[in-house]
Design a protein around this motif. Structure first.
Motif, PDB file in Angstrom:
ATOM      1  N   HIS A 241       0.321   7.208  -1.380  1.00  0.00           N
ATOM      2  CA  HIS A 241      -0.283   8.132  -0.529  1.00  0.00           C
ATOM      3  C   HIS A 241      -1.693   8.530  -0.990  1.00  0.00           C
ATOM      4  O   HIS A 241      -2.307   9.605  -0.554  1.00  0.00           O
ATOM      5  CB  HIS A 241       0.645   9.512  -0.360  1.00  0.00           C
ATOM      6  N   PHE A 242      -2.321   7.836  -2.020  1.00  0.00           N
ATOM      7  CA  PHE A 242      -3.750   7.921  -2.239  1.00  0.00           C
ATOM      8  C   PHE A 242      -4.419   6.756  -1.517  1.00  0.00           C
ATOM      9  O   PHE A 242      -4.168   5.989  -1.155  1.00  0.00           O
ATOM     10  CB  PHE A 242      -3.826   7.822  -3.828  1.00  0.00           C
TER      11      PHE A 242
ATOM     12  N   PRO B 247       0.775  -1.181  -0.005  1.00  0.00           N
ATOM     13  CA  PRO B 247      -0.200  -0.023   0.063  1.00  0.00           C
ATOM     14  C   PRO B 247       0.977   1.235   0.030  1.00  0.00           C
ATOM     15  O   PRO B 247       0.315   2.263  -0.347  1.00  0.00           O
ATOM     16  CB  PRO B 247      -0.805  -0.133   1.464  1.00  0.00           C
ATOM     17  N   ASP B 248       1.851   1.287   0.448  1.00  0.00           N
ATOM     18  CA  ASP B 248       2.856   2.283   0.599  1.00  0.00           C
ATOM     19  C   ASP B 248       3.801   2.305  -0.352  1.00  0.00           C
ATOM     20  O   ASP B 248       4.934   3.479  -0.321  1.00  0.00           O
ATOM     21  CB  ASP B 248       3.464   2.669   1.919  1.00  0.00           C
ATOM     22  N   ARG B 249       4.061   1.566  -1.517  1.00  0.00           N
ATOM     23  CA  ARG B 249       5.093   1.754  -2.391  1.00  0.00           C
ATOM     24  C   ARG B 249       5.186   2.806  -2.884  1.00  0.00           C
ATOM     25  O   ARG B 249       4.148   3.165  -3.605  1.00  0.00           O
ATOM     26  CB  ARG B 249       4.862   0.484  -3.311  1.00  0.00           C
ATOM     27  N   GLU B 250       6.336   3.623  -3.280  1.00  0.00           N
ATOM     28  CA  GLU B 250       6.459   4.696  -3.812  1.00  0.00           C
ATOM     29  C   GLU B 250       6.985   4.506  -5.420  1.00  0.00           C
ATOM     30  O   GLU B 250       7.802   3.722  -5.494  1.00  0.00           O
ATOM     31  CB  GLU B 250       7.321   5.568  -3.342  1.00  0.00           C
TER      32      GLU B 250
ATOM     33  N   ARG C 167      -4.648   5.744   8.415  1.00  0.00           N
ATOM     34  CA  ARG C 167      -3.781   6.352   7.404  1.00  0.00           C
ATOM     35  C   ARG C 167      -2.890   7.425   7.646  1.00  0.00           C
ATOM     36  O   ARG C 167      -1.999   8.002   7.527  1.00  0.00           O
ATOM     37  CB  ARG C 167      -4.098   6.379   5.825  1.00  0.00           C
ATOM     38  N   LEU C 168      -3.975   8.563   8.121  1.00  0.00           N
ATOM     39  CA  LEU C 168      -3.378   9.921   8.551  1.00  0.00           C
ATOM     40  C   LEU C 168      -2.940  10.011   9.947  1.00  0.00           C
ATOM     41  O   LEU C 168      -2.307  11.181  10.709  1.00  0.00           O
ATOM     42  CB  LEU C 168      -4.527  10.889   8.678  1.00  0.00           C
TER      43      LEU C 168
ATOM     44  N   LEU D 243     -11.313   9.540  -4.515  1.00  0.00           N
ATOM     45  CA  LEU D 243     -10.116   9.167  -4.194  1.00  0.00           C
ATOM     46  C   LEU D 243      -9.153  10.360  -4.065  1.00  0.00           C
ATOM     47  O   LEU D 243      -8.825  11.377  -4.916  1.00  0.00           O
ATOM     48  CB  LEU D 243      -9.377   8.420  -5.482  1.00  0.00           C
ATOM     49  N   VAL D 244      -8.393  10.509  -2.808  1.00  0.00           N
ATOM     50  CA  VAL D 244      -7.683  11.625  -2.319  1.00  0.00           C
ATOM     51  C   VAL D 244      -6.411  11.465  -2.327  1.00  0.00           C
ATOM     52  O   VAL D 244      -5.957  10.346  -2.165  1.00  0.00           O
ATOM     53  CB  VAL D 244      -8.330  12.402  -1.037  1.00  0.00           C
ATOM     54  N   ASN D 245      -5.479  12.349  -2.453  1.00  0.00           N
ATOM     55  CA  ASN D 245      -4.088  12.641  -2.246  1.00  0.00           C
ATOM     56  C   ASN D 245      -3.828  13.006  -0.929  1.00  0.00           C
ATOM     57  O   ASN D 245      -4.112  13.985  -0.299  1.00  0.00           O
ATOM     58  CB  ASN D 245      -3.310  13.378  -3.195  1.00  0.00           C
ATOM     59  N   LEU D 246      -3.425  11.963   0.251  1.00  0.00           N
ATOM     60  CA  LEU D 246      -3.289  12.168   1.433  1.00  0.00           C
ATOM     61  C   LEU D 246      -2.332  13.456   1.812  1.00  0.00           C
ATOM     62  O   LEU D 246      -2.487  14.277   2.841  1.00  0.00           O
ATOM     63  CB  LEU D 246      -2.854  11.155   2.246  1.00  0.00           C
ATOM     64  N   ARG D 247      -1.430  13.775   0.871  1.00  0.00           N
ATOM     65  CA  ARG D 247      -0.549  14.891   1.213  1.00  0.00           C
ATOM     66  C   ARG D 247      -1.346  16.327   1.112  1.00  0.00           C
ATOM     67  O   ARG D 247      -0.628  17.296   1.727  1.00  0.00           O
ATOM     68  CB  ARG D 247       0.582  14.734  -0.091  1.00  0.00           C
TER      69      ARG D 247
END
Length: 262
Positions: free
Chosen positions: A208-209, A149-152, A259-260, A217-221
């Motif tokens: 980070h989505f 899930p957190d793969r960049e 996630r946050l 679908l949001v970008n958490l940043r």
């Protein structure tokens, strides 16, 4: 009986490409292309002389536009399903006002085309209804992906602008919203349409989505605040110029908070 299709496009390479994609479409898709037209007037002659099940209709053509052709199709005793195939996302609202089955923005692949045909012929409407609806009581399950899930990774989304394909960086997307037949991407200074469904975007936009609603679908940043609305639902205030607000469904609220880290 095999569905009969008409391709309407003023560019020969576009017609040939569409024929190829129909032949190469995955699954059991079986559509017979029995006619081609190079403009709207020619298309109407063919449509009045033979019953078609599907029409693949370009929009910007010499003479009648695709939208004008679709308007005149309402007068036919048997109205074919219309799938718009165009390089311009600007006409999506007008297209769906004309009861278009789907709206494909070039370039699209065989898989996307197959879903459009299935939807037009009646087998894809249920999934689309789940994706585009806004009733929080009957949500579709969020898409799953086997990737961490957190793969960049580098992600770019193709967007059509003035006949050009512009690659939008994933990090530039504030949030994505589902609409019928397409999705909209909210950028810092702009909003654009893409032919990907929200589930497709979720598979592409890892890391980070976060899916916060079946329609968002949001970008958490870009999340600035979490506030409750008058119904007690959670709403995200995004860190863009407009301070956009995005609704969070109850079923996604817990995962979002995790996630946050709140």
């Amino acid at each position: 009986m095999t569905p009969r299709a008409l391709i309407v496009d003023d560019e020969s390479p576009a017609r040939e490409e569409l024929r190829y994609l129909l032949e190469d479409a995955p699954g059991d898709l079986n559509v017979q292309v029995v006619g081609e037209a190079t403009n709207g007037e020619e298309a109407l002659v063919l449509l009045r002389s033979l019953d078609y099940d599907l029409v693949f209709l370009d929009i910007r053509m010499p003479g009648l536009t695709g939208l004008e052709v679709a308007e005149q199709l309402r007068e036919l005793p048997k109205q074919p399903k219309v799938i718009f195939t165009t390089a311009y996302p600007d006409y999506a609202v007008e297209a769906f006002d004309l009861a278009a089955a789907d709206y494909l923005v070039k370039p699209f692949d065989a898989e996307r085309l197959a879903r459009a045909v299935e939807r037009a012929l009646g087998s894809g409407s249920s999934a689309q209804t789940q994706e585009a609806g806004a009733d929080d009581g009957a949500e579709a399950a969020p898409a799953r992906d086997s990737s961490p899930p957190d793969r960049e990774r580098l992600v770019r989304i193709p967007v059509q602008r003035d006949g050009r394909t512009v690659l939008v960086e994933g990090d530039a997307i504030v949030y994505a919203a589902a609409a019928r037949g397409y999705s909209s991407l909210k950028l810092a200074e702009d909003k654009v349409l893409v032919s990907f469904s929200l589930n497709e975007l979720e598979r592409r936009l890892h890391g980070h989505f976060c899916r916060v609603h079946r329609s968002y679908l949001v970008n958490l940043r870009y999340v600035r605040e979490l506030v409750p609305d008058f119904r007690g639902h959670l709403v995200l205030v995004m860190n863009d110029r407009q301070r956009s607000r995005v609704e969070v469904s109850r079923r996604h609220a817990r995962e979002l908070r995790q996630r946050l880290g709140v």
